[in-house]
Write a protein that holds these residues in place. Sequence first.
Motif, PDB file in Angstrom:
ATOM      1  N   PRO A  37       0.772  -1.059   0.008  1.00 57.38           N
ATOM      2  CA  PRO A  37      -0.114  -0.094   0.597  1.00 57.38           C
ATOM      3  C   PRO A  37       0.604   1.318   0.117  1.00 57.38           C
ATOM      4  O   PRO A  37       0.240   2.893  -0.516  1.00 57.38           O
ATOM      5  CB  PRO A  37      -1.455   0.021   1.272  1.00 57.38           C
ATOM      6  CG  PRO A  37      -0.751  -1.955   2.093  1.00 57.38           C
ATOM      7  CD  PRO A  37       0.385  -2.425   1.138  1.00 57.38           C
ATOM      8  N   ALA A  38       2.167   0.979   0.829  1.00 55.31           N
ATOM      9  CA  ALA A  38       2.928   2.930   0.565  1.00 55.31           C
ATOM     10  C   ALA A  38       3.470   2.691  -0.324  1.00 55.31           C
ATOM     11  O   ALA A  38       3.455   3.868  -0.608  1.00 55.31           O
ATOM     12  CB  ALA A  38       3.202   2.257   2.165  1.00 55.31           C
ATOM     13  N   ALA A  39       3.972   1.665  -1.442  1.00 55.60           N
ATOM     14  CA  ALA A  39       4.091   2.015  -2.748  1.00 55.60           C
ATOM     15  C   ALA A  39       3.687   2.702  -3.746  1.00 55.60           C
ATOM     16  O   ALA A  39       3.598   3.551  -4.360  1.00 55.60           O
ATOM     17  CB  ALA A  39       5.704   0.335  -2.671  1.00 55.60           C
ATOM     18  N   VAL A  40       2.098   1.769  -4.349  1.00 53.50           N
ATOM     19  CA  VAL A  40       1.352   2.021  -4.725  1.00 53.50           C
ATOM     20  C   VAL A  40       0.806   3.656  -4.310  1.00 53.50           C
ATOM     21  O   VAL A  40       0.422   4.684  -4.855  1.00 53.50           O
ATOM     22  CB  VAL A  40      -0.016   1.182  -4.554  1.00 53.50           C
ATOM     23  CG1 VAL A  40      -0.918   1.466  -5.694  1.00 53.50           C
ATOM     24  CG2 VAL A  40       0.521  -0.037  -4.962  1.00 53.50           C
ATOM     25  N   ARG A  41       0.903   4.005  -2.576  1.00 58.33           N
ATOM     26  CA  ARG A  41       0.576   5.430  -2.515  1.00 58.33           C
ATOM     27  C   ARG A  41       1.507   6.514  -3.042  1.00 58.33           C
ATOM     28  O   ARG A  41       0.978   7.819  -3.773  1.00 58.33           O
ATOM     29  CB  ARG A  41       0.301   5.661  -1.243  1.00 58.33           C
ATOM     30  CG  ARG A  41      -1.071   4.986  -0.843  1.00 58.33           C
ATOM     31  CD  ARG A  41      -1.856   6.211   0.374  1.00 58.33           C
ATOM     32  NE  ARG A  41      -0.634   5.865   1.416  1.00 58.33           N
ATOM     33  CZ  ARG A  41      -1.078   4.545   2.238  1.00 58.33           C
ATOM     34  NH1 ARG A  41      -1.606   3.823   2.164  1.00 58.33           N
ATOM     35  NH2 ARG A  41       0.775   4.668   3.321  1.00 58.33           N
ATOM     36  N   SER A  42       2.690   6.138  -2.979  1.00 60.79           N
ATOM     37  CA  SER A  42       3.869   7.116  -3.351  1.00 60.79           C
ATOM     38  C   SER A  42       4.192   7.431  -4.560  1.00 60.79           C
ATOM     39  O   SER A  42       3.843   6.808  -5.169  1.00 60.79           O
ATOM     40  CB  SER A  42       5.396   6.448  -2.667  1.00 60.79           C
ATOM     41  OG  SER A  42       5.981   7.246  -3.572  1.00 60.79           O
ATOM     42  N   ARG A  43       4.650   8.355  -4.545  1.00 59.11           N
ATOM     43  CA  ARG A  43       4.428   8.861  -6.357  1.00 59.11           C
ATOM     44  C   ARG A  43       6.161   8.675  -6.935  1.00 59.11           C
ATOM     45  O   ARG A  43       6.481   8.982  -7.889  1.00 59.11           O
ATOM     46  CB  ARG A  43       4.418  10.423  -6.322  1.00 59.11           C
ATOM     47  CG  ARG A  43       2.857  11.097  -7.229  1.00 59.11           C
ATOM     48  CD  ARG A  43       2.528  12.509  -7.457  1.00 59.11           C
ATOM     49  NE  ARG A  43       2.809  12.906  -5.688  1.00 59.11           N
ATOM     50  CZ  ARG A  43       2.636  14.644  -5.823  1.00 59.11           C
ATOM     51  NH1 ARG A  43       2.344  15.050  -6.430  1.00 59.11           N
ATOM     52  NH2 ARG A  43       2.240  15.223  -4.369  1.00 59.11           N
ATOM     53  N   GLN A  44       7.046   8.603  -5.444  1.00 53.84           N
ATOM     54  CA  GLN A  44       8.235   8.053  -5.854  1.00 53.84           C
ATOM     55  C   GLN A  44       8.483   6.452  -6.157  1.00 53.84           C
ATOM     56  O   GLN A  44       7.321   6.000  -5.489  1.00 53.84           O
ATOM     57  CB  GLN A  44       9.138   8.807  -4.605  1.00 53.84           C
ATOM     58  CG  GLN A  44       9.119   9.771  -4.600  1.00 53.84           C
ATOM     59  CD  GLN A  44      10.561  10.144  -3.076  1.00 53.84           C
ATOM     60  OE1 GLN A  44      10.315   9.412  -2.459  1.00 53.84           O
ATOM     61  NE2 GLN A  44      10.767  11.565  -3.206  1.00 53.84           N
ATOM     62  N   PRO A  45       9.678   5.929  -6.925  1.00 51.82           N
ATOM     63  CA  PRO A  45       9.407   5.400  -6.875  1.00 51.82           C
ATOM     64  C   PRO A  45      10.491   4.309  -6.253  1.00 51.82           C
ATOM     65  O   PRO A  45      10.767   4.475  -5.423  1.00 51.82           O
ATOM     66  CB  PRO A  45      10.258   5.164  -8.526  1.00 51.82           C
ATOM     67  CG  PRO A  45      11.207   5.930  -8.940  1.00 51.82           C
ATOM     68  CD  PRO A  45       9.964   6.589  -8.455  1.00 51.82           C
ATOM     69  N   LEU A  46       9.563   3.142  -5.075  1.00 49.80           N
ATOM     70  CA  LEU A  46      10.279   2.186  -4.428  1.00 49.80           C
ATOM     71  C   LEU A  46      10.078   0.467  -4.552  1.00 49.80           C
ATOM     72  O   LEU A  46       9.563  -0.199  -5.096  1.00 49.80           O
ATOM     73  CB  LEU A  46       9.421   3.348  -2.848  1.00 49.80           C
ATOM     74  CG  LEU A  46       8.533   3.959  -2.695  1.00 49.80           C
ATOM     75  CD1 LEU A  46       7.588   4.111  -1.323  1.00 49.80           C
ATOM     76  CD2 LEU A  46       9.900   4.906  -1.877  1.00 49.80           C
ATOM     77  N   GLY A  47      11.001   0.509  -3.887  1.00 45.89           N
ATOM     78  CA  GLY A  47      11.105  -1.480  -3.820  1.00 45.89           C
ATOM     79  C   GLY A  47      11.763  -1.947  -3.210  1.00 45.89           C
ATOM     80  O   GLY A  47      12.694  -1.395  -1.882  1.00 45.89           O
ATOM     81  N   LEU A  48      12.564  -2.951  -3.557  1.00 43.70           N
ATOM     82  CA  LEU A  48      12.416  -4.126  -2.811  1.00 43.70           C
ATOM     83  C   LEU A  48      14.248  -3.655  -2.580  1.00 43.70           C
ATOM     84  O   LEU A  48      15.383  -3.656  -4.276  1.00 43.70           O
ATOM     85  CB  LEU A  48      12.604  -5.665  -3.283  1.00 43.70           C
ATOM     86  CG  LEU A  48      11.455  -6.595  -2.702  1.00 43.70           C
ATOM     87  CD1 LEU A  48      11.904  -8.192  -3.601  1.00 43.70           C
ATOM     88  CD2 LEU A  48      11.545  -6.438  -1.045  1.00 43.70           C
ATOM     89  N   ASN A  49      14.800  -3.733  -1.850  1.00 45.89           N
ATOM     90  CA  ASN A  49      16.062  -3.799  -1.520  1.00 45.89           C
ATOM     91  C   ASN A  49      17.276  -5.510  -1.722  1.00 45.89           C
ATOM     92  O   ASN A  49      16.442  -5.305  -0.313  1.00 45.89           O
ATOM     93  CB  ASN A  49      16.680  -2.344  -0.776  1.00 45.89           C
ATOM     94  CG  ASN A  49      18.669  -2.615  -0.920  1.00 45.89           C
ATOM     95  OD1 ASN A  49      19.379  -3.139  -0.234  1.00 45.89           O
ATOM     96  ND2 ASN A  49      18.706  -0.926  -1.099  1.00 45.89           N
TER      97      ASN A  49
END
Lengths: 464, 384
Positions: free
Chosen positions: A181-193
């Motif tokens: 949910p946090a990544a879907v909401r965010s406008r920045q690309p977020l991902g796994l590390n």
Amino acid sequence: MTIPFPELAAIRLGTGLSPRLAPPPDPAAVLADAAAAAARPPHVTTADAQTAHREFSRLSRARNEAAKAAGDGKVPEAEAQAFKDYRKSLFQVSEGFLTLRLAQCAAAPVGFGERLVQFWADHFTVRPSGPGLHPMAVAFVEEAIRPNITGRFGDMLKAAATHPAMLSFLDQNRSIGPRSPAAVRSRQPLGLNENLAREILELHSVGVGADYTQEDVRSLAKLLTGLNYEPGEERRFFPARVEPGPDVVLGRSYGGTRPPQLDHILEALDDLAIRPETARHLASKIATHFVSDTPEPGLVDALAAEWTAGGGDLSRVYAVLIDHPALARQFREKIRQPFDFIAAALRALDADPARLAGLGPKARRRVFLGPLDRMGQPWLAASGPDGWPEAAGAWIRPQLLAERIDWVMNIPQQLTEPLPDPRTFLQAALGDTAGAGLVQAVPRAESIREGVGLVLASAEFNRR
Amino acid sequence: MNRRGFLRGALIGCSAAAMPWLTPVSLAAVPGEGRLVVIVLRGAMDGLDVVQPWGDPALRSLRATLSAGPEGGAHDLDGFFALHPALGDLMPLWRAGELSFAHAVSTPYRNKRSHFDGQDLLEAGLPGDGPVPGAQDGWLNRLLQVVPGTTAGTAWSVGNQQMLVLNGEAPVSSWSPEADLAVSPQARMLLERIYEDDPLFAGAAAGAVAADDLDGGEGERGAAALAAYAAARLNEEARIASFSINGWDSHGQQQQVIGTALKQLGAAILALREGLGRNWDRTVVMAVTEFGRTVRQNGNAGTDHGTGGAMLMAGGGVRGGRVFGDWPGLGEGQLYQDRDLMPTGDVRSYPAWAMAGLFGLDRGTLERVVFPGLDLGRDPGILA
């Protein structure tokens, strides 16, 4: 040469011989030393370290805002000074911790417990990424490692893998489920590390030799999502950042519930801790650290068997180690790493703990921090998450041995007055284990300083 | 003081198994005038960010902010590749034909993407997709074993970090410009005595005594200091030197991480060029890393462990101004496991060809002894 158990245990398992402290009479005394070290209250708590981290961030922001407000981009004197002073105080926490640890090694009844703290802190290497996290690196050793050295390995693995110092060092703080949910909401690309997940498998548990795949790394990284450290928050688990769905790691499925739970991560770590590959990997690592770069296979087998039989109960594994004949058979096949070398020297010199504690920042750098760095073991700064090398050849090379020689010839006189008679000191530091060449050479030194230095420079003293 | 005695009683350097007493220290017995410097970049350098394939149409969609090519300040090299801005100081070398790269290269290491195993395999130079158990020697040491006339003074491991690439039977020298051995002559003599029965300590101590004599650049730090020290040795009897530059593991905030590391690398190359003077013309510098990084940037403006990467070559001895290798492309179906740059060349073949030219090694020796199992392939023509 047959060495009686007390000397053997003090040299090989403890922090060396002392002119004042008697070596352990039996295995029980060695185990008791570990229990006492585990029970020692923390020098810095995680909560205090987090407060310090927050304060550092606040001062850093205040400095930047003041610079902006000033118009000319220059930081006003007051804000600049406050920031600098605080930063300095944070460095002093970790540097002071070095002195404290050395003093603990020198004064412990045996030193086995402090050796274990050092061993496990190295197994779970963390490095502070900036001044704000220096106290956290100390808290990591004191709260994730120390209390767990005699318990179940699973508890240490969970404490280490979820500690803010580790979450920061291995980039778990930056990892967010890409479909969370946090990544879907965010406008920045977020991902796994993948960093923490990879090292948990490769270094902390089953080991790189185990039969796992990139898919397992990826799955564990997904399972670990939600596990983050935010300086401003008490909690370590953020359900909104969790990648949805169950994750299969080494054939077992974890998580996938709604809402997601931290417990599923802990469950996976508990399972990893008692896998046969983990038992084997850690048995080999313990034998390699405490006994020989090429330990007898029988020793590794015995440690691994006990690990499995006891479900990762570390005290049971140590009991097998302490009693094993390989300890005598492979005597002095190990090199004391620089930290252990300095600790053993202080113990043999019977250096006054109060005097060590009283060293100012400059003196500390001159006598401990700088030398450790040049001996190849900079404090809290292993070059990677795999920690320090074990092989003798990694530590005894011309440039590194030169630094050890320089230290033994110049530093002891600054820490102990008067220096002991070199002949007495030879006995105190090495008992009856010195070779004929050393016994002949020490009385021929042209000064007390060099006589003491020779004992400490000897292969006998640098090995264990 | 009896320095000679110390040297006679033990070997020079750290290779305990070798035969010290037979090691002649003589300026005459050097293996030619070619010089090879190997820099190991530890932590996995992102080749796609250092030598940015900005002419590949797929790059932009894979990297939103990183590796933006000339638009991001990178220096165009040939209309397809561009050099990371932090290596801008090396552009004069590129233009002078003293700097080149090889792209899409890797060791045979595959799939587990561990730094430590990757570095071990890179330095061991052996075949196989994983570490070779018990492998203790590196390819620079095997080179020393086949080139006639080498001594312990021919090869130097510089800095505090251990260089597996130089480990092995052939004696080598090892020192750090930071180190210093200030003890009285009597203490030196006694140290020699007490180490007599321990080859590891005897060898290291003798190496320290020998190196302490040659010192220079005391108290300096960083890669440039290591390079300056290496250059000083290479101007004497040394022909091979190796050191490490750490700090390439850019899982997050890659711009800062790689920028700092590249500045170190650039400064080291320039320090070598300055320190070597006229010998620069006969020098080949190779900077290699354990593997490349993911083609897609991750959620933290960084990249994770990958496979294919890039290497750097510099020196008056290289045929510069070009990027060697076969470009595999970054498009659909062209990536390795849909995540990494597809390796199209073996990173070992470049030092192998350099050795052929610098030290006159034949193909058979290179493929069987120095890099067992390597197929040298066609001569890429990397030397001037």
